[in-house]
Motif scaffolding. Structure first.
Motif, PDB file in Angstrom:
ATOM      1  N   TYR A  31       0.767  -1.304   0.025  1.00 41.48           N
ATOM      2  CA  TYR A  31      -0.038  -0.066   0.161  1.00 41.48           C
ATOM      3  C   TYR A  31       0.809   1.180  -0.041  1.00 41.48           C
ATOM      4  CZ  TYR A  31      -4.082  -2.692   1.365  1.00 41.48           C
ATOM      5  OH  TYR A  31      -4.901  -3.522   1.575  1.00 41.48           O
ATOM      6  N   ARG A  94       2.687   1.200   3.408  1.00 40.29           N
ATOM      7  CA  ARG A  94       2.120   0.303   4.392  1.00 40.29           C
ATOM      8  C   ARG A  94       2.081  -0.961   3.961  1.00 40.29           C
ATOM      9  NH1 ARG A  94      -3.775   0.523   5.581  1.00 40.29           N
ATOM     10  NH2 ARG A  94      -4.314  -0.491   7.716  1.00 40.29           N
ATOM     11  N   ILE A  96       0.548  -4.313   4.702  1.00 38.14           N
ATOM     12  CA  ILE A  96      -0.563  -5.279   5.050  1.00 38.14           C
ATOM     13  C   ILE A  96      -0.123  -6.627   5.581  1.00 38.14           C
ATOM     14  CG2 ILE A  96      -2.773  -6.032   4.975  1.00 38.14           C
ATOM     15  CD1 ILE A  96      -2.408  -2.859   5.155  1.00 38.14           C
ATOM     16  N   GLY A  99       2.847  -7.391  10.505  1.00 41.43           N
ATOM     17  CA  GLY A  99       2.755  -7.026  11.904  1.00 41.43           C
ATOM     18  C   GLY A  99       1.838  -6.121  12.125  1.00 41.43           C
ATOM     19  N   THR A 100       1.808  -4.812  12.603  1.00 36.79           N
ATOM     20  CA  THR A 100       0.719  -3.832  13.102  1.00 36.79           C
ATOM     21  C   THR A 100       0.413  -3.113  11.926  1.00 36.79           C
ATOM     22  OG1 THR A 100       2.432  -2.299  13.771  1.00 36.79           O
ATOM     23  CG2 THR A 100       1.867  -3.620  15.358  1.00 36.79           C
ATOM     24  N   SER A 101       0.983  -3.298  10.676  1.00 40.00           N
ATOM     25  CA  SER A 101       0.312  -2.239   9.590  1.00 40.00           C
ATOM     26  C   SER A 101       0.372  -1.050   9.488  1.00 40.00           C
ATOM     27  CB  SER A 101      -1.037  -3.106   8.889  1.00 40.00           C
ATOM     28  OG  SER A 101      -2.050  -2.545   9.850  1.00 40.00           O
ATOM     29  N   GLU A 102       1.239  -0.463  10.293  1.00 42.38           N
ATOM     30  CA  GLU A 102       1.289   1.075  10.371  1.00 42.38           C
ATOM     31  C   GLU A 102       1.678   1.498   9.183  1.00 42.38           C
ATOM     32  OE1 GLU A 102       2.996  -0.954  12.101  1.00 42.38           O
ATOM     33  OE2 GLU A 102       5.128  -0.020  12.494  1.00 42.38           O
ATOM     34  N   ALA A 103       1.261   2.948   8.751  1.00 44.43           N
ATOM     35  CA  ALA A 103       1.885   3.460   7.644  1.00 44.43           C
ATOM     36  C   ALA A 103       3.335   4.384   7.890  1.00 44.43           C
ATOM     37  CB  ALA A 103       1.285   4.698   6.955  1.00 44.43           C
ATOM     38  N   PHE A 104       4.409   4.071   7.016  1.00 47.60           N
ATOM     39  CA  PHE A 104       5.395   4.819   7.157  1.00 47.60           C
ATOM     40  C   PHE A 104       5.734   6.043   6.280  1.00 47.60           C
ATOM     41  CE2 PHE A 104       7.811   1.937   9.881  1.00 47.60           C
ATOM     42  CZ  PHE A 104       6.937   0.901   9.688  1.00 47.60           C
TER      43      PHE A 104
ATOM     44  N   PHE B  34      -5.071   4.370  14.489  1.00 43.67           N
ATOM     45  CA  PHE B  34      -3.775   4.764  14.568  1.00 43.67           C
ATOM     46  C   PHE B  34      -3.434   6.076  15.257  1.00 43.67           C
ATOM     47  CE2 PHE B  34      -2.433   1.248  11.520  1.00 43.67           C
ATOM     48  CZ  PHE B  34      -3.793   1.009  11.020  1.00 43.67           C
ATOM     49  N   TYR B  36      -0.351   8.972  15.625  1.00 46.24           N
ATOM     50  CA  TYR B  36       1.015   9.576  15.268  1.00 46.24           C
ATOM     51  C   TYR B  36       1.272  10.429  15.898  1.00 46.24           C
ATOM     52  CZ  TYR B  36       1.058   6.414  11.107  1.00 46.24           C
ATOM     53  OH  TYR B  36       1.048   5.335  10.317  1.00 46.24           O
ATOM     54  N   PRO B  44       4.860  12.607   9.808  1.00 45.13           N
ATOM     55  CA  PRO B  44       4.123  11.715  11.034  1.00 45.13           C
ATOM     56  C   PRO B  44       5.102  10.561  11.545  1.00 45.13           C
ATOM     57  CG  PRO B  44       2.724  12.438   9.432  1.00 45.13           C
ATOM     58  CD  PRO B  44       3.971  12.711   8.700  1.00 45.13           C
ATOM     59  N   PHE B  46       4.814   6.972  13.715  1.00 40.94           N
ATOM     60  CA  PHE B  46       4.066   6.125  14.386  1.00 40.94           C
ATOM     61  C   PHE B  46       4.132   5.846  15.917  1.00 40.94           C
ATOM     62  CE2 PHE B  46       1.274   2.603  14.622  1.00 40.94           C
ATOM     63  CZ  PHE B  46       1.944   1.695  15.499  1.00 40.94           C
ATOM     64  N   THR B  49      -1.038   1.051  17.196  1.00 38.04           N
ATOM     65  CA  THR B  49      -2.123   0.833  16.410  1.00 38.04           C
ATOM     66  C   THR B  49      -3.325   0.140  17.523  1.00 38.04           C
ATOM     67  OG1 THR B  49      -0.704   0.315  14.590  1.00 38.04           O
ATOM     68  CG2 THR B  49      -3.098  -0.645  14.439  1.00 38.04           C
ATOM     69  N   TYR B  51      -7.092  -2.143  17.576  1.00 35.86           N
ATOM     70  CA  TYR B  51      -8.045  -2.674  16.722  1.00 35.86           C
ATOM     71  C   TYR B  51      -9.134  -3.000  17.155  1.00 35.86           C
ATOM     72  CZ  TYR B  51      -4.190  -3.681  13.495  1.00 35.86           C
ATOM     73  OH  TYR B  51      -3.112  -3.614  12.682  1.00 35.86           O
ATOM     74  N   LYS B  57      -2.831   0.506  24.645  1.00 37.11           N
ATOM     75  CA  LYS B  57      -1.313   0.226  24.351  1.00 37.11           C
ATOM     76  C   LYS B  57      -0.701   1.378  25.125  1.00 37.11           C
ATOM     77  CE  LYS B  57      -1.263  -3.000  20.574  1.00 37.11           C
ATOM     78  NZ  LYS B  57      -1.211  -2.563  19.215  1.00 37.11           N
ATOM     79  N   LEU B  98      -6.343   5.336   4.557  1.00 43.19           N
ATOM     80  CA  LEU B  98      -6.093   5.909   6.045  1.00 43.19           C
ATOM     81  C   LEU B  98      -6.653   7.496   6.084  1.00 43.19           C
ATOM     82  CD1 LEU B  98      -2.551   4.742   6.929  1.00 43.19           C
ATOM     83  CD2 LEU B  98      -4.727   4.318   8.029  1.00 43.19           C
TER      84      LEU B  98
END
Lengths: 114, 110
Positions: A31, A94, A96, A99-104, B34, B36, B44, B46, B49, B51, B57, B98
């Motif tokens: 993604y 990102r 998918i 892991g946690t699927s966070e966006a960088f 999420f 940030y 940004p 991270f 996360t 769910y 957390k 997102l």
């Protein structure tokens, strides 16, 4: 790993000019996203892609185009630049299912249209 | 259309004064919430996360919690280096896009 790399960092365009903002990631993420950020307005999604050859519009796509010919690259094209496109642009990727699927995020491109 | 609303827009705290930031979302079938942190002139970064409702957390002075329609970022005994804009985002029903809120700008003075 470099993560997400955006070029250029700064650019001044004249009204009516065109340019491409480059974004590359080396994390094999499927993604990828383009956002614009205006003061006090958070991040607005322009376009996103869930894989090579697949793109979709976000919240504010007008005046922009994207392509995704490879997993690594996701360029954003501005045609006929307008003052309303003055903003800071962020690219993100990102992964998918990794892991946690966070966006960088990249460090951004500051664009001024005059 | 999915919406993410953050409050307050700005928050000023004294060092050591704990508080909470709020993020409310409208999507049903949340596929991820999420948090940030963004420093001026940077992209940004991270934080967390979440769910499912009830999930929590923690990281240093920050704790994120999630209910069915809201998330909170609790800041305990903040320090000046915690000053930043905090953004939350949700991954939408399909889990692909997102969508971000406008953010809360936190200033902590010593």
């Amino acid at each position: 790993n470099a993560g997400v790399t955006q070029t250029p960092k700064f650019r001044i365009l004249k009204i009516g000019q065109s340019m491409t903002l480059q974004c590359a990631q080396d994390m094999n993420h499927n993604y990828m996203y383009w956002y614009r950020q205006d003061p006090g307005m958070g991040l607005k999604l322009i376009y996103y892609s869930v894989g090579a050859g697949i793109t979709d519009k976000g919240e504010v796509p007008n005046g922009y185009n994207v392509s995704r010919s490879t997993t690594e690259d996701f360029p954003l094209r501005l045609e006929l630049a307008a003052p309303s496109q003055t903003s800071v642009y962020f690219c993100a990727s990102r992964g998918i299912g990794q892991g946690t699927s966070e966006a960088f995020f990249g460090q951004g491109t500051r664009l001024t249209v005059v | 259309e999915d919406q993410v609303t953050q409050s307050p827009e700005a928050l000023r705290l004294q060092e050591g004064e704990s508080s909470s930031l709020n993020c409310s979302y409208t999507v049903s079938g949340l596929r991820g919430l999420f948090w940030y942190r963004q420093d001026p002139g940077k992209g940004p970064e991270f934080l967390f996360t979440l769910y499912s409702a009830g999930e929590e957390k923690e990281k240093e002075r920050l704790k994120a919690t999630l209910t069915k329609k809201e998330s909170f970022l609790h800041i305990t005994a903040p320090k000046p280096e915690d000053s930043a804009t905090y953004l939350c985002a949700e991954a939408g029903q399909a889990g692909t896009a997102l969508i971000f809120g406008k953010g809360t700008t936190l200033s902590v003075s010593s």
